[in-house]
Write a protein that holds these residues in place. Structure first.
Motif, short mmCIF file in Angstrom:
data_model
loop_
_atom_site.label_atom_id
_atom_site.label_comp_id
_atom_site.label_asym_id
_atom_site.label_seq_id
_atom_site.Cartn_x
_atom_site.Cartn_y
_atom_site.Cartn_z
N LEU A 172 4.98 8.19 -55.40
CA LEU A 172 6.28 8.82 -55.66
C LEU A 172 7.39 8.11 -54.90
CD1 LEU A 172 5.29 12.60 -55.58
CD2 LEU A 172 5.89 11.21 -57.57
N TYR A 173 7.10 7.73 -53.66
CA TYR A 173 8.09 6.95 -52.90
C TYR A 173 8.41 5.65 -53.64
CZ TYR A 173 9.66 3.35 -49.73
OH TYR A 173 10.34 2.29 -49.18
N CYS A 174 7.39 4.98 -54.17
CA CYS A 174 7.60 3.72 -54.89
C CYS A 174 8.45 3.91 -56.14
CB CYS A 174 6.26 3.09 -55.27
SG CYS A 174 5.34 2.48 -53.85
N VAL A 175 8.26 5.03 -56.84
CA VAL A 175 9.09 5.31 -58.02
C VAL A 175 10.55 5.46 -57.61
CG1 VAL A 175 9.60 7.05 -59.79
CG2 VAL A 175 7.25 6.32 -59.40
N VAL A 176 10.79 6.26 -56.58
CA VAL A 176 12.17 6.48 -56.13
C VAL A 176 12.78 5.18 -55.61
CG1 VAL A 176 13.59 7.68 -54.40
CG2 VAL A 176 11.80 8.91 -55.64
N ALA A 177 12.02 4.42 -54.82
CA ALA A 177 12.54 3.15 -54.29
C ALA A 177 12.84 2.17 -55.41
CB ALA A 177 11.52 2.55 -53.31
N THR A 178 12.00 2.14 -56.43
CA THR A 178 12.23 1.23 -57.56
C THR A 178 13.49 1.61 -58.31
OG1 THR A 178 9.88 0.81 -57.77
CG2 THR A 178 11.24 0.31 -59.68
N ILE A 179 13.70 2.90 -58.54
CA ILE A 179 14.91 3.35 -59.24
C ILE A 179 16.15 3.01 -58.42
CG2 ILE A 179 16.17 5.40 -60.00
CD1 ILE A 179 13.43 6.58 -60.83
N LEU A 180 16.11 3.24 -57.11
CA LEU A 180 17.26 2.93 -56.26
C LEU A 180 17.49 1.42 -56.18
CD1 LEU A 180 16.76 5.50 -53.37
CD2 LEU A 180 18.39 5.61 -55.28
N TRP A 181 16.42 0.66 -56.03
CA TRP A 181 16.51 -0.80 -55.97
C TRP A 181 17.12 -1.34 -57.27
CZ3 TRP A 181 15.50 -4.30 -52.18
CH2 TRP A 181 15.31 -5.62 -52.55
N MET A 182 16.66 -0.80 -58.38
CA MET A 182 17.16 -1.24 -59.68
C MET A 182 18.67 -0.97 -59.79
SD MET A 182 15.85 0.13 -63.39
CE MET A 182 16.53 1.77 -63.19
N ARG A 183 19.11 0.15 -59.28
CA ARG A 183 20.52 0.51 -59.38
C ARG A 183 21.38 -0.27 -58.39
NH1 ARG A 183 25.01 1.12 -61.12
NH2 ARG A 183 26.23 2.98 -60.76
N TRP A 184 20.97 -0.31 -57.13
CA TRP A 184 21.82 -0.89 -56.09
C TRP A 184 21.78 -2.41 -56.07
CZ3 TRP A 184 19.79 2.93 -51.87
CH2 TRP A 184 20.36 4.18 -52.08
N VAL A 185 20.65 -3.01 -56.33
CA VAL A 185 20.53 -4.46 -56.23
C VAL A 185 20.85 -5.15 -57.55
CG1 VAL A 185 18.95 -6.37 -55.74
CG2 VAL A 185 18.88 -4.31 -54.34
N PHE A 186 20.32 -4.61 -58.64
CA PHE A 186 20.48 -5.28 -59.93
C PHE A 186 21.54 -4.63 -60.81
CE2 PHE A 186 16.08 -6.21 -58.64
CZ PHE A 186 16.18 -7.58 -58.59
#
Length: 153
Positions: A8-22
C-alpha cells in the motif's frame, strides 16, 4: 499483513512520484471507491497469504514456495495484464484468487463503473480462505500436540 502494508505504501508513493516528478495525473472517477478497492486488495492478499502460510508452515523451505508463487500470482490476479488475455484454461484459477476481483474493483472505480459486485466477491473469497486457513491451522496444531511433533523438514 506486513507485506500488504508495504504494498500500500508503494501504491501511494508511486502515485505521488508520478504526480510530483513526472507531472502526470491519475484520472480516477471515484477516489473513495478506488482507495477502498486498493485496501480490499491488500486485505484479501493478506488473507490469501494467511492460507498459504498455514499450509506451508511445517516445511523449512516454505519461503521458496512463496517466492515461486509471487510472479505467477501477479499474472493470475490481473496486476500486470488483464485476466481476459490469459489462456482460457487458466482463467478459472484466476477467479479463485481474491485479488483478481479487487483489481477489477480498482479498475471499475477508476473508470467510473460500480465496483461493489467485485468487492463483494473479493471479500467472500478472502473470508473463505481465512476460514479454511483457521480450520487447517487448528488441525495442524492439534496434530502436532497429539503426536508431539512439529517437524520442520
Amino acid at each position: 499483513m506486513a507485506l500488504s502494508t508495504i504494498g500500500l505504501y508503494c501504491v501511494v508513493a508511486t502515485i505521488l512520484w508520478m504526480r510530483w516528478v513526472f507531472d502526470l495525473r491519475l484520472e480516477v472517477a471515484s477516489w473513495p471507491l478506488f482507495v477502498l478497492g486498493v485496501l480490499m486488495a491488500g486485505l484479501s492478499l493478506a488473507l490469501f497469504g494467511f492460507f498459504l502460510s498455514v499450509t506451508a508452515v511445517r516445511y523449512r523451505t516454505s519461503w521458496a514456495l512463496g517466492a515461486a508463487l509471487e510472479y505467477p500470482g501477479w499474472l493470475l490476479c490481473g496486476f500486470l495484464i488483464p485476466v481476459s488475455s490469459l489462456p482460457v484454461w487458466i482463467q478459472p484459477l484466476s477467479w479463485a484468487i481474491p485479488t483478481t476481483w479487487a483489481m477489477d474493483a480498482v479498475r471499475e472505480a477508476a473508470s467510473g463503473g460500480s465496483p461493489w459486485a467485485d468487492l463483494g466477491v473479493c471479500a467472500a473469497i478472502g473470508l473463505a480462505y481465512a476460514a479454511l486457513a483457521a480450520y487447517l491451522g487448528r488441525r495442524l496444531v492439534d496434530s502436532a500436540r497429539r503426536n508431539a511433533t512439529l517437524a520442520l523438514t
